[in-house]
Design an enzyme around this catalytic site. Structure first.
Site, PDB file in Angstrom:
ATOM      1  N   GLY A 180       0.828  -1.203   0.000  1.00 59.21           N
ATOM      2  CA  GLY A 180       0.000   0.000   0.000  1.00 59.21           C
ATOM      3  C   GLY A 180       0.858   1.246   0.000  1.00 59.21           C
ATOM      4  O   GLY A 180       2.057   1.203  -0.286  1.00 59.21           O
ATOM      5  N   ASN A 181       0.242   2.382   0.309  1.00 57.11           N
ATOM      6  CA  ASN A 181       0.985   3.641   0.397  1.00 57.11           C
ATOM      7  C   ASN A 181       0.351   4.513   1.473  1.00 57.11           C
ATOM      8  O   ASN A 181      -0.632   4.123   2.114  1.00 57.11           O
ATOM      9  CB  ASN A 181       1.032   4.350  -0.960  1.00 57.11           C
ATOM     10  CG  ASN A 181      -0.349   4.639  -1.509  1.00 57.11           C
ATOM     11  OD1 ASN A 181      -1.133   5.389  -0.923  1.00 57.11           O
ATOM     12  ND2 ASN A 181      -0.675   4.029  -2.653  1.00 57.11           N
ATOM     13  N   HIS A 182       0.901   5.691   1.670  1.00 58.44           N
ATOM     14  CA  HIS A 182       0.505   6.536   2.803  1.00 58.44           C
ATOM     15  C   HIS A 182      -0.649   7.494   2.494  1.00 58.44           C
ATOM     16  O   HIS A 182      -0.964   8.353   3.322  1.00 58.44           O
ATOM     17  CB  HIS A 182       1.709   7.362   3.276  1.00 58.44           C
ATOM     18  CG  HIS A 182       2.813   6.529   3.843  1.00 58.44           C
ATOM     19  ND1 HIS A 182       2.665   5.780   5.002  1.00 58.44           N
ATOM     20  CD2 HIS A 182       4.087   6.311   3.407  1.00 58.44           C
ATOM     21  CE1 HIS A 182       3.801   5.159   5.260  1.00 58.44           C
ATOM     22  NE2 HIS A 182       4.677   5.457   4.314  1.00 58.44           N
TER      23      HIS A 182
END
Length: 401
Positions: free
Chosen positions: A212-214
């Site tokens: 995923g990412n932030h």
């Protein structure tokens, strides 16, 4: 959600028997999500009390140029009141007040505030039958409308005199509905459908872990709210996000993976006028997803990845009537990379973020953007809240539609 939600409404009350209905009007404006302040003519206090209106509006009521109960006699700033308001509603508007408004007479604080107001002004006439029919009243109304003021038409019914006919102030519910409808009809995105993507995508490794990412999704959610407030019907397709939205013009669709977002976007894309893809979609996903949790073992672990489908590029190739907007989050060669993405993916506009800019990026309440259109016109903006950034982006889109 009403188009009045979050708006500042200044209610002007004049000396007519219908003034008693303003208590209901204040309640309805507040129920619609507006902030309400009340300014009264001195004579209107014979019909409804400032205490009632201040209690309901949760704001002090102003009826004089200065506060006589304060030993220093503080000035009530009518200019500030006029600047505060997004909309001014004068109800009831008596024949006397209509005449003064149309002729620029300024002998009480309501009239001074009216003359200072820079916002749209609505007025709801209320008087007896013959007064309403009188040519001088008609002249006042016509003159006010020529100024750009908006008349909420009086209705027919039983009047205070016992006569039955036209001149009765519109009911509070009808005044609110009239104002809402008038505002909505003038919104720049009324009748438009806007598709917005937001948040991250999660690409499963096993039932527990993911890539995923932030991204928080905040920018996309602000774009959705601003679009809806401008009158658009919004389809918000979001990855996993803690952001909330409550607006009757917004349809929220929750997805998790890049493939789910791809499918949802393509389901709605053909019917929209504007597509703004602000989601942080994963570029890669695991080729093989374990059906059970992968157990920790000594040594390392290799995960083979493959590219996800490029949603933005696919929309560019299918574009017919849509205005297509993408985002570019860069760390170096920002303008060059953003312009390359704009052309390669056949976008109409691209919004550039740089992680080099303090206050910009994921999980921030602020953002700093540069907007580039397909003719390579560059517009740079200062660091702002994401709410304000969303307004800048929508303004840039609207000017090009």
């Amino acid at each position: 959600m009403s188009v009045l939600s979050g708006k500042n409404i200044l209610l002007g009350v004049t000396a007519g028997i219908a003034a008693y209905k303003t208590t209901y009007l204040v309640r309805l404006f507040i129920k619609a999500g507006a902030q309400v302040r009340v300014v009264m003519t001195p004579a209107s206090k014979d019909f409804v009390t400032p205490l009632s209106l201040s209690t309901l509006s949760k704001n002090p009521v102003v009826s004089t140029f200065y506060d006589t109960e304060d030993e220093n006699e503080l000035w009530n700033n009518h200019v500030e009141l006029g600047l505060w308001a997004d909309f001014m509603v004068i109800a009831p508007a008596t024949a006397n007040t209509l005449s003064k408004m149309s002729n620029g007479t300024c002998d009480n604080i309501l009239l001074a505030t009216y003359l200072s107001a820079k916002c749209p002004v609505y007025f709801a006439p209320a008087m007896d039958l013959d007064m309403y029919k009188h040519q001088s009243t008609k002249n006042s109304i016509d003159k006010l409308e020529s100024f750009g003021n908006i008349c909420v038409p009086a209705t027919s019914g039983e009047l205070a005199s016992g006569l039955v006919g036209e001149g009765r102030m519109a009911e509070p519910e009808d005044i609110v509905s009239f104002v809402e409808s008038d505002i909505a009809s003038k919104l720049p995105l009324k009748g438009k459908k806007v598709l917005i993507t937001a948040g991250p995508t999660y690409e499963a490794i096993d039932p527990v872990r993911f890539i995923g990412n932030h991204s928080s999704g905040k920018m996309g959610f602000e774009l959705a709210k601003t679009s809806a407030n401008l009158g658009a019907e919004v389809i918000l397709i979001t990855g996993v996000s803690n952001e909330k939205v409550n607006h009757s013009f917004i349809k929220r669709i929750d997805v998790v993976s890049a493939q789910e977002m791809y499918d949802a976007v393509h389901e709605y894309y053909k019917d929209v006028n504007i597509a703004i893809l602000s989601a942080a979609v994963a570029d890669f996903k695991p080729i093989n997803v374990s059906s059970s949790k992968i157990k920790k073992k000594s040594g390392g672990m290799n995960i083979e990845l493959e590219r996800t489908k490029d949603i933005l590029a696919s929309l560019g190739t299918q574009k017919e009537h849509q205005f297509l907007v993408g985002f570019a989050l860069e760390t170096n060669n920002e303008l060059e990379n953003a312009i390359g993405k704009l052309k390669k993916k056949k976008l109409d506009l691209i919004v550039l973020n740089s992680l080099q800019d303090k206050g910009a990026g994921f999980k921030k309440a602020t953002n700093k953007v540069t907007i580039i259109d397909k003719s390579e016109k560059i517009s740079e903006f200062a660091l702002k809240s994401k709410t304000e950034v969303s307004k800048d982006i929508l303004n840039e889109i609207i000017t090009r539609l």
